[in-house]
Motif scaffolding. Structure first.
Motif, PDB file in Angstrom:
ATOM      1  N   UNK A   1       3.099 -35.182   5.639  1.00 43.70           N
ATOM      2  CA  UNK A   1       1.633 -35.252   5.695  1.00 43.70           C
ATOM      3  C   UNK A   1       1.135 -34.467   6.905  1.00 43.70           C
ATOM      4  N   UNK A   2       0.089 -33.695   6.712  1.00 46.60           N
ATOM      5  CA  UNK A   2      -0.448 -32.869   7.804  1.00 46.60           C
ATOM      6  C   UNK A   2      -0.919 -33.741   8.985  1.00 46.60           C
ATOM      7  N   UNK A   3      -1.269 -34.987   8.704  1.00 47.99           N
ATOM      8  CA  UNK A   3      -1.686 -35.911   9.772  1.00 47.99           C
ATOM      9  C   UNK A   3      -0.523 -36.168  10.733  1.00 47.99           C
TER      10      UNK A   3
ATOM     11  N   UNK B   1      -2.900 -44.358   0.757  1.00 43.44           N
ATOM     12  CA  UNK B   1      -3.023 -45.314  -0.357  1.00 43.44           C
ATOM     13  C   UNK B   1      -2.858 -44.647  -1.726  1.00 43.44           C
ATOM     14  N   UNK B   2      -2.793 -43.308  -1.775  1.00 42.97           N
ATOM     15  CA  UNK B   2      -2.608 -42.630  -3.069  1.00 42.97           C
ATOM     16  C   UNK B   2      -1.182 -42.078  -3.146  1.00 42.97           C
ATOM     17  N   UNK B   3      -0.435 -42.485  -4.201  1.00 41.14           N
ATOM     18  CA  UNK B   3       0.987 -42.110  -4.261  1.00 41.14           C
ATOM     19  C   UNK B   3       1.230 -40.610  -4.366  1.00 41.14           C
ATOM     20  N   UNK B   4       0.230 -39.852  -4.798  1.00 44.86           N
ATOM     21  CA  UNK B   4       0.451 -38.404  -4.953  1.00 44.86           C
ATOM     22  C   UNK B   4       0.249 -37.635  -3.646  1.00 44.86           C
ATOM     23  N   UNK B   5      -0.138 -38.345  -2.600  1.00 44.05           N
ATOM     24  CA  UNK B   5      -0.267 -37.684  -1.291  1.00 44.05           C
ATOM     25  C   UNK B   5       0.991 -38.024  -0.486  1.00 44.05           C
ATOM     26  N   UNK B   6       1.684 -37.001   0.068  1.00 44.89           N
ATOM     27  CA  UNK B   6       2.922 -37.299   0.800  1.00 44.89           C
ATOM     28  C   UNK B   6       2.656 -38.153   2.043  1.00 44.89           C
ATOM     29  N   UNK B   7       3.580 -39.093   2.306  1.00 43.32           N
ATOM     30  CA  UNK B   7       3.509 -39.860   3.555  1.00 43.32           C
ATOM     31  C   UNK B   7       4.474 -39.237   4.555  1.00 43.32           C
ATOM     32  N   UNK B   8       4.625 -39.851   5.706  1.00 38.83           N
ATOM     33  CA  UNK B   8       5.606 -39.399   6.697  1.00 38.83           C
ATOM     34  C   UNK B   8       5.402 -37.979   7.151  1.00 38.83           C
TER      35      UNK B   8
ATOM     36  N   UNK C   1       0.368 -45.340  14.474  1.00 40.66           N
ATOM     37  CA  UNK C   1       0.396 -45.574  13.027  1.00 40.66           C
ATOM     38  C   UNK C   1      -0.877 -44.996  12.423  1.00 40.66           C
ATOM     39  N   UNK C   2      -0.728 -44.314  11.273  1.00 42.10           N
ATOM     40  CA  UNK C   2      -1.895 -43.679  10.643  1.00 42.10           C
ATOM     41  C   UNK C   2      -1.960 -44.132   9.189  1.00 42.10           C
ATOM     42  N   UNK C   3      -3.120 -44.625   8.784  1.00 40.27           N
ATOM     43  CA  UNK C   3      -3.292 -45.032   7.382  1.00 40.27           C
ATOM     44  C   UNK C   3      -4.457 -44.224   6.817  1.00 40.27           C
ATOM     45  N   UNK C   4      -4.203 -43.525   5.709  1.00 41.51           N
ATOM     46  CA  UNK C   4      -5.245 -42.692   5.103  1.00 41.51           C
ATOM     47  C   UNK C   4      -5.701 -43.331   3.791  1.00 41.51           C
ATOM     48  N   UNK C   5      -6.994 -43.588   3.693  1.00 43.50           N
ATOM     49  CA  UNK C   5      -7.582 -44.071   2.446  1.00 43.50           C
ATOM     50  C   UNK C   5      -8.258 -42.852   1.808  1.00 43.50           C
ATOM     51  N   UNK C   6      -7.594 -42.313   0.781  1.00 41.47           N
ATOM     52  CA  UNK C   6      -7.958 -40.993   0.250  1.00 41.47           C
ATOM     53  C   UNK C   6      -9.080 -41.073  -0.775  1.00 41.47           C
ATOM     54  N   UNK C   7     -10.145 -40.339  -0.520  1.00 41.69           N
ATOM     55  CA  UNK C   7     -11.205 -40.206  -1.538  1.00 41.69           C
ATOM     56  C   UNK C   7     -11.433 -38.747  -1.877  1.00 41.69           C
ATOM     57  N   UNK C   8     -11.114 -37.835  -0.933  1.00 46.91           N
ATOM     58  CA  UNK C   8     -11.310 -36.394  -1.171  1.00 46.91           C
ATOM     59  C   UNK C   8     -10.209 -35.921  -2.129  1.00 46.91           C
ATOM     60  N   UNK C   9     -10.578 -35.269  -3.242  1.00 46.57           N
ATOM     61  CA  UNK C   9      -9.527 -34.762  -4.132  1.00 46.57           C
ATOM     62  C   UNK C   9      -8.563 -33.828  -3.375  1.00 46.57           C
ATOM     63  N   UNK C  10      -7.292 -33.861  -3.803  1.00 47.18           N
ATOM     64  CA  UNK C  10      -6.225 -33.132  -3.096  1.00 47.18           C
ATOM     65  C   UNK C  10      -6.016 -31.743  -3.725  1.00 47.18           C
ATOM     66  N   UNK C  11      -5.654 -30.782  -2.876  1.00 43.31           N
ATOM     67  CA  UNK C  11      -5.441 -29.378  -3.312  1.00 43.31           C
ATOM     68  C   UNK C  11      -6.637 -28.902  -4.125  1.00 43.31           C
TER      69      UNK C  11
ATOM     70  N   UNK D   1       6.674 -47.661  18.947  1.00 38.91           N
ATOM     71  CA  UNK D   1       7.335 -46.343  19.013  1.00 38.91           C
ATOM     72  C   UNK D   1       7.076 -45.546  17.729  1.00 38.91           C
ATOM     73  N   UNK D   2       7.338 -44.255  17.785  1.00 37.21           N
ATOM     74  CA  UNK D   2       7.358 -43.390  16.586  1.00 37.21           C
ATOM     75  C   UNK D   2       5.981 -43.107  15.989  1.00 37.21           C
ATOM     76  N   UNK D   3       6.022 -42.321  14.895  1.00 34.52           N
ATOM     77  CA  UNK D   3       4.791 -41.981  14.176  1.00 34.52           C
ATOM     78  C   UNK D   3       4.977 -42.430  12.734  1.00 34.52           C
TER      79      UNK D   3
END
Ligand code: ATP
Length: 283
Positions: free
Chosen positions: A66-68, A56-63, A86-96, A49-51
């Motif tokens: 997150x735009x995802x 993996x990067x603490x500076x990107x919002x979860x829940x 369930x969505x797991x993002x492994x971030x490599x693209x710099x944010x903002x 159930x749920x989303x």
């Protein structure tokens, strides 16, 4: 539990012109969007159930922030999906950074859920959902080289500009796209890119003409606040780039190189600076 992993590619702008401010507050733009090889990895899996969204990067919002999440929620509601995701993002693209990293993740979620839940939606339907998540999401669903108009959602394919060597530099500042547009003074723009000339250069694979004529009207706003962007542009040119420009609302700057060897030399010389640096290619 079923799971699927997708590459969510960043974009750069090979040109960016702002035509007018609309009554709804958005701006009509005319820009050339180009996917690059730099990407996040997005894993989408079924849950009871749920989303759930984690990065993996603490500076990107979860829940929910997150735009995802927004993309997944829209897919669940629209297509009455009863199980969870369930969505797991492994971030490599710099944010903002002006690289549409969040939009790329949202696009990957839409494409991933289409497959995971066997929805059999075509690309136009996926892009229509994407448009409701964000202006750059339809482009991220399609990828490649595109002329983008309207608020970014009207896309026209232009010939591929694949395999061009790029050095990308992201100074250690984050820039809010909304802040840049709010501070843009349309009547003060003195030089605009010749988008049609750039499309012609791309069609003729004339990298030199493209590199020398690229233009981004948002540079005026972002560079006024962050001079480092200009320093990086000049440094890339000094190191042999055929042209250099800020991507989107910034602060990322890219240089276009004639070949991988020249790009590699520039990368080696920049990689230990006070910024993040990537060697990548257009795809
Ligand atoms: P654009 O050029 O489309 O505005 P950008 O590259 O400048 O995009 P993003 O990296 O998408 O900007 O991030 C913009 C903001 O969105 C950040 O402040 C970040 O906290 C938030 N955000 C929400 N979800 C994500 C995500 N999946 N990846 C990156 N940032 C996200």
């Amino acid at each position: 539990m079923k799971s699927i992993s997708l590459n969510a590619h960043a974009k750069i702008n090979l040109s960016l012109d702002v035509i007018r401010k609309r009554q709804d507050g958005y701006h009509d733009v005319r820009m050339i969007m180009q996917s690059i090889d730099l990407h996040d990895e997005v894993v989408v899996e079924t849950r009871d159930t749920g989303i759930e969204v984690e990065c993996d990067k603490p500076w990107v919002p979860g829940g929910k922030d997150n735009i995802a999440y927004k993309a997944a929620n829209l897919m669940m509601e629209r297509y009455k999906i009863e199980s969870g995701v369930g969505i797991k993002i492994y971030k490599r693209i710099p944010v903002a950074a002006g690289l549409a990293g969040g939009s790329a993740d949202a696009a990957a979620v839409i494409k991933g859920m289409n497959e995971l839940f066997s929805l059999n939606l075509n690309e136009a339907e996926l892009m229509n959902i994407g448009k409701q998540v964000g202006a750059d999401v339809p482009f991220c669903i399609k990828g490649g080289t595109m002329l983008s108009e309207g608020i970014g959602e009207k896309l026209t394919k232009i010939p591929s500009f694949q395999g061009v060597d790029i050095v990308l530099v992201k100074p250690k500042v984050g820039v809010s796209t909304a802040w840049v547009y709010n501070n843009l003074k349309l009547d003060k723009i003195s030089s605009r890119p010749d988008t049609d000339l750039l499309i012609k250069a791309i069609s003729e694979k004339d990298i030199g003409c493209l590199a020398q004529n690229m233009g981004n009207v948002l540079e005026t706003v972002t560079i006024e606040k962050y001079e480092v962007i200009n320093d990086i542009k000049n440094e890339l040119l000094r190191l042999g780039a055929l042209g250099s420009m800020m991507s989107g609302s910034g602060p990322s700057v890219f240089g276009i190189f004639e070949n991988g060897k020249k790009a590699c030399l520039a990368y080696e010389s920049l990689k230990d600076g006070e910024w993040e640096c990537f060697m990548t290619q257009t795809i």
